[in-house]
Motif scaffolding. Structure first.
Motif, PDB file in Angstrom:
ATOM      1  N   HIS A  44      68.012  43.436  31.045  1.00 19.84           N
ATOM      2  CA  HIS A  44      66.989  42.473  31.471  1.00 19.84           C
ATOM      3  C   HIS A  44      67.636  41.334  32.249  1.00 19.84           C
ATOM      4  CE1 HIS A  44      63.235  40.257  31.385  1.00 19.84           C
ATOM      5  NE2 HIS A  44      63.891  39.184  30.990  1.00 19.84           N
ATOM      6  N   THR A  45      67.031  40.997  33.386  1.00 16.37           N
ATOM      7  CA  THR A  45      67.491  39.878  34.210  1.00 16.37           C
ATOM      8  C   THR A  45      66.285  39.071  34.642  1.00 16.37           C
ATOM      9  OG1 THR A  45      69.318  41.221  35.061  1.00 16.37           O
ATOM     10  CG2 THR A  45      68.762  39.226  36.316  1.00 16.37           C
ATOM     11  N   GLU A  46      66.412  37.751  34.610  1.00 17.27           N
ATOM     12  CA  GLU A  46      65.350  36.918  35.160  1.00 17.27           C
ATOM     13  C   GLU A  46      65.919  35.596  35.657  1.00 17.27           C
ATOM     14  OE1 GLU A  46      62.913  34.591  31.850  1.00 17.27           O
ATOM     15  OE2 GLU A  46      62.911  36.747  31.439  1.00 17.27           O
ATOM     16  N   VAL A  47      65.256  35.084  36.695  1.00 23.16           N
ATOM     17  CA  VAL A  47      65.565  33.768  37.256  1.00 23.16           C
ATOM     18  C   VAL A  47      64.233  33.040  37.369  1.00 23.16           C
ATOM     19  CG1 VAL A  47      66.419  32.519  39.297  1.00 23.16           C
ATOM     20  CG2 VAL A  47      67.612  34.569  38.501  1.00 23.16           C
ATOM     21  N   ASP A  48      64.202  31.759  36.982  1.00 21.03           N
ATOM     22  CA  ASP A  48      62.974  30.978  37.070  1.00 21.03           C
ATOM     23  C   ASP A  48      62.386  31.087  38.476  1.00 21.03           C
ATOM     24  OD1 ASP A  48      63.441  30.188  34.477  1.00 21.03           O
ATOM     25  OD2 ASP A  48      64.060  28.141  34.990  1.00 21.03           O
ATOM     26  N   ALA A  49      61.080  31.337  38.534  1.00 25.86           N
ATOM     27  CA  ALA A  49      60.390  31.533  39.811  1.00 25.86           C
ATOM     28  C   ALA A  49      60.564  30.348  40.760  1.00 25.86           C
ATOM     29  CB  ALA A  49      58.908  31.802  39.563  1.00 25.86           C
ATOM     30  N   PRO A  80      66.029  46.998  36.247  1.00 24.64           N
ATOM     31  CA  PRO A  80      65.779  47.408  37.638  1.00 24.64           C
ATOM     32  C   PRO A  80      66.549  46.586  38.671  1.00 24.64           C
ATOM     33  CG  PRO A  80      63.718  47.305  36.414  1.00 24.64           C
ATOM     34  CD  PRO A  80      64.783  46.721  35.521  1.00 24.64           C
ATOM     35  N   LEU A  81      66.737  45.308  38.422  1.00 20.70           N
ATOM     36  CA  LEU A  81      67.463  44.473  39.368  1.00 20.70           C
ATOM     37  C   LEU A  81      68.931  44.882  39.438  1.00 20.70           C
ATOM     38  CD1 LEU A  81      66.847  40.776  39.993  1.00 20.70           C
ATOM     39  CD2 LEU A  81      69.174  41.626  39.946  1.00 20.70           C
ATOM     40  N   PHE A  85      70.944  46.577  42.565  1.00 20.20           N
ATOM     41  CA  PHE A  85      72.183  45.963  43.051  1.00 20.20           C
ATOM     42  C   PHE A  85      73.295  47.001  43.163  1.00 20.20           C
ATOM     43  CE2 PHE A  85      76.173  43.752  42.840  1.00 20.20           C
ATOM     44  CZ  PHE A  85      75.980  42.626  43.625  1.00 20.20           C
ATOM     45  N   VAL A  86      73.516  47.778  42.116  1.00 18.69           N
ATOM     46  CA  VAL A  86      74.608  48.760  42.177  1.00 18.69           C
ATOM     47  C   VAL A  86      74.298  49.856  43.198  1.00 18.69           C
ATOM     48  CG1 VAL A  86      75.490  48.275  39.859  1.00 18.69           C
ATOM     49  CG2 VAL A  86      73.843  50.136  40.172  1.00 18.69           C
ATOM     50  N   GLN A  98      74.994  56.273  34.880  1.00 17.98           N
ATOM     51  CA  GLN A  98      73.536  56.300  34.855  1.00 17.98           C
ATOM     52  C   GLN A  98      73.036  56.382  33.416  1.00 17.98           C
ATOM     53  OE1 GLN A  98      71.608  55.578  37.449  1.00 17.98           O
ATOM     54  NE2 GLN A  98      73.586  55.251  38.430  1.00 17.98           N
ATOM     55  N   PRO A  99      71.980  55.623  33.100  1.00 19.28           N
ATOM     56  CA  PRO A  99      71.470  55.644  31.726  1.00 19.28           C
ATOM     57  C   PRO A  99      70.894  57.011  31.368  1.00 19.28           C
ATOM     58  CG  PRO A  99      70.144  54.177  33.125  1.00 19.28           C
ATOM     59  CD  PRO A  99      71.269  54.690  33.953  1.00 19.28           C
TER      60      PRO A  99
END
Length: 112
Positions: A44-49, A80-81, A85-86, A98-99
């Motif tokens: 999980h990755t997130e950056v404040d909008a 997904p991010l 990227f990879v 790969q998972p």
């Protein structure tokens, strides 16, 4: 020193289960992972909008993956991010795994 697209100073910090991204001292995002043997599973990755469009997620993921290589771990991109990227950065091909369904199930079990 790393800066974003606006020229603001960016800092990446590694914690036990995540890398965080801070802009001018304020934490604005993170990428979470779990280490499982020689693998680091990014889920999980997130950056404040409010900080969108500044390249922060790219800086965060790049440095997280560089640190993963330095830690002699393989990258398993469930997020997904991180997966995107990879897919665009072949310099990580040698350590990307790969998972599998088993990894996805293992992660689900860890989060319950």
């Amino acid at each position: 020193m790393t800066v974003d697209k606006t020229g603001a100073e960016v800092e990446i910090a590694q914690q036990a289960d995540r890398f965080t991204v801070s802009v001018e001292g304020a934490q604005v995002g993170f990428t979470e992972f779990v280490d499982e043997d020689a693998r680091r599973i990014f889920f999980h990755t997130e950056v404040d909008a409010v900080y969108g469009g500044r390249g922060l997620a790219t800086i965060l993921v790049q440095q997280a993956l560089d640190a993963t290589r330095a830690d002699a771990k393989r990258i398993v991109p469930i997020c997904p991010l991180v997966e995107a990227f990879v897919g665009k950065h072949s310099e990580f091909d040698d350590i990307v795994e790969q998972p599998t369904d088993e990894v996805r199930q293992w992660l689900a079990d860890q989060q319950n």
